[in-house]
Motif scaffolding. Structure first.
Motif, PDB file in Angstrom:
ATOM      1  N   PHE A 142      11.559  58.514  58.694  1.00  0.00           N
ATOM      2  CA  PHE A 142      10.902  59.701  58.117  1.00  0.00           C
ATOM      3  C   PHE A 142      11.220  59.817  56.618  1.00  0.00           C
ATOM      4  O   PHE A 142      10.393  60.254  55.825  1.00  0.00           O
ATOM      5  CB  PHE A 142      11.314  60.976  58.862  1.00  0.00           C
TER       6      PHE A 142
ATOM      7  N   ILE B 176       8.842  57.828  54.630  1.00  0.00           N
ATOM      8  CA  ILE B 176       7.549  58.529  54.457  1.00  0.00           C
ATOM      9  C   ILE B 176       7.666  59.509  53.289  1.00  0.00           C
ATOM     10  O   ILE B 176       6.784  59.590  52.427  1.00  0.00           O
ATOM     11  CB  ILE B 176       7.167  59.276  55.766  1.00  0.00           C
TER      12      ILE B 176
ATOM     13  N   SER C 262       5.324  59.620  67.047  1.00  0.00           N
ATOM     14  CA  SER C 262       5.518  59.868  65.611  1.00  0.00           C
ATOM     15  C   SER C 262       6.088  58.631  64.913  1.00  0.00           C
ATOM     16  O   SER C 262       5.769  58.365  63.757  1.00  0.00           O
ATOM     17  CB  SER C 262       6.411  61.091  65.380  1.00  0.00           C
TER      18      SER C 262
ATOM     19  N   THR D   8       4.334  56.765  61.871  1.00  0.00           N
ATOM     20  CA  THR D   8       5.132  56.597  60.650  1.00  0.00           C
ATOM     21  C   THR D   8       5.078  55.145  60.168  1.00  0.00           C
ATOM     22  O   THR D   8       4.813  54.871  58.993  1.00  0.00           O
ATOM     23  CB  THR D   8       6.601  57.009  60.922  1.00  0.00           C
TER      24      THR D   8
ATOM     25  N   LYS E  27       1.697  54.289  58.751  1.00  0.00           N
ATOM     26  CA  LYS E  27       1.489  54.851  57.400  1.00  0.00           C
ATOM     27  C   LYS E  27       2.328  54.101  56.366  1.00  0.00           C
ATOM     28  O   LYS E  27       1.888  53.888  55.240  1.00  0.00           O
ATOM     29  CB  LYS E  27       1.802  56.346  57.386  1.00  0.00           C
ATOM     30  N   LEU E  28       3.526  53.682  56.746  1.00  0.00           N
ATOM     31  CA  LEU E  28       4.375  52.960  55.790  1.00  0.00           C
ATOM     32  C   LEU E  28       3.773  51.607  55.401  1.00  0.00           C
ATOM     33  O   LEU E  28       3.909  51.162  54.270  1.00  0.00           O
ATOM     34  CB  LEU E  28       5.789  52.760  56.364  1.00  0.00           C
TER      35      LEU E  28
END
Ligand code: SAM
Length: 245
Positions: free
Chosen positions: A22, A25, A54, A58, A61-62
């Motif tokens: 996280f 992110i 999640s 994550t 998206k990374l």
């Protein structure tokens, strides 16, 4: 219960807390609220928890997900999760068995499906044969258009023949949980992955699917594995994504 597989040491497995990801992110999107969309988790067995969902989003998206491949479609909840939480250009391919090939004789004993790995896998296959991937069926047209469903026994999948080689930057291994299936799916994942990619497995340290843990511990002697605490997710990073963590 299969107890035939040697318990390999987990020397190459490194544990992290979810917040390690996280934080990445937050570093990548310092000025944005990074949101994601997820179904209320299914009450049926065999799906991901909210935390696991999640983590998958994550990682997507990374790496700015381009093409995702899933071994084991089941209800299709994770295919939909990845389709909804990725760019319009991203593509999702997911494979499960041909429903007609799943024998009704492979029944499962209700009392054992949460205790025994073979019974649990038989149950998941039967559920898939009976109900199909209904999360995908119910998704909106744009989401469905991003998802390509394949029907094939992953143990006999030929990535070259199916045009799957060197294509995917994110691969999720969550099909059959016996040692041989995990081994074949993992070998194929290495062929199907692009140079820079993430390969992630579900059911690491599962109380039911000990073969997954044994295989990943063995695999970790060549490919460093990251295990995310409070989940059953373990992944390896390839190429430039090694510097993610
Ligand atoms: C745990 S479920 C998958 C859950 C799904 N990935 C998710 O996140 O919602 C396992 C699925 O793998 C499928 N499966 C089992 N053995 C397989 C094989 N040899 N080839 C392809 N799919 C297989 C089962 O039919 C079942 O639908």
């Amino acid at each position: 219960m299969t107890n035939k597989v040697k318990n390999y040491l987990e020397n190459g497995v490194h544990e992290i807390r979810p917040k390690v990801l996280f934080k990445q992110i937050e570093a990548k999107f310092p000025d944005s609220n990074v949101m994601f969309s997820v179904n209320i988790p299914s009450s049926a067995i065999g799906g991901l928890t909210l935390l696991e969902s999640s983590i998958l989003v994550t990682l997507a998206k990374l790496i700015s997900l381009s093409e995702f491949f899933e071994f084991g479609t089941y209800m299709g909840a994770t295919s939909v999760l990845m389709a909804i939480n990725s760019s319009a250009q991203a593509k999702i391919t997911t494979v499960d068995l041909e429903p007609e090939s799943i024998k009704s004789s492979d029944g499962s004993d209700g009392a054992l499906i949460l205790l025994d790995d073979v019974q649990n896998d038989n149950y998941l296959r039967r559920m898939f044969a009976e109900k199909g991937s209904y999360y995908i069926d119910r998704a909106d047209t744009a989401t469905r258009a991003k998802i390509h469903r394949m029907y094939h026994d992953s143990r006999t999948l030929d990535p070259d023949k199916e045009g799957l080689t060197n294509r995917f930057d994110f691969i999720f291994i969550d099909g059959g949980h016996d040692y041989e299936t995990i081994r074949v799916d993992s070998d194929n994942a290495l062929k199907m992955a692009t140079e820079d990619a993430v390969i992630i497995w579900h059911d690491y340290r599962s109380k039911i699917h000990g073969d997954v843990t044994s295989f990943i511990n063995y695999f970790s002697s060549n490919f460093p594995i990251i295990y995310v605490q409070n989940t059953m997710l373990a992944f390896t990073l390839k190429g430039k994504f090694r510097s993610l963590l």
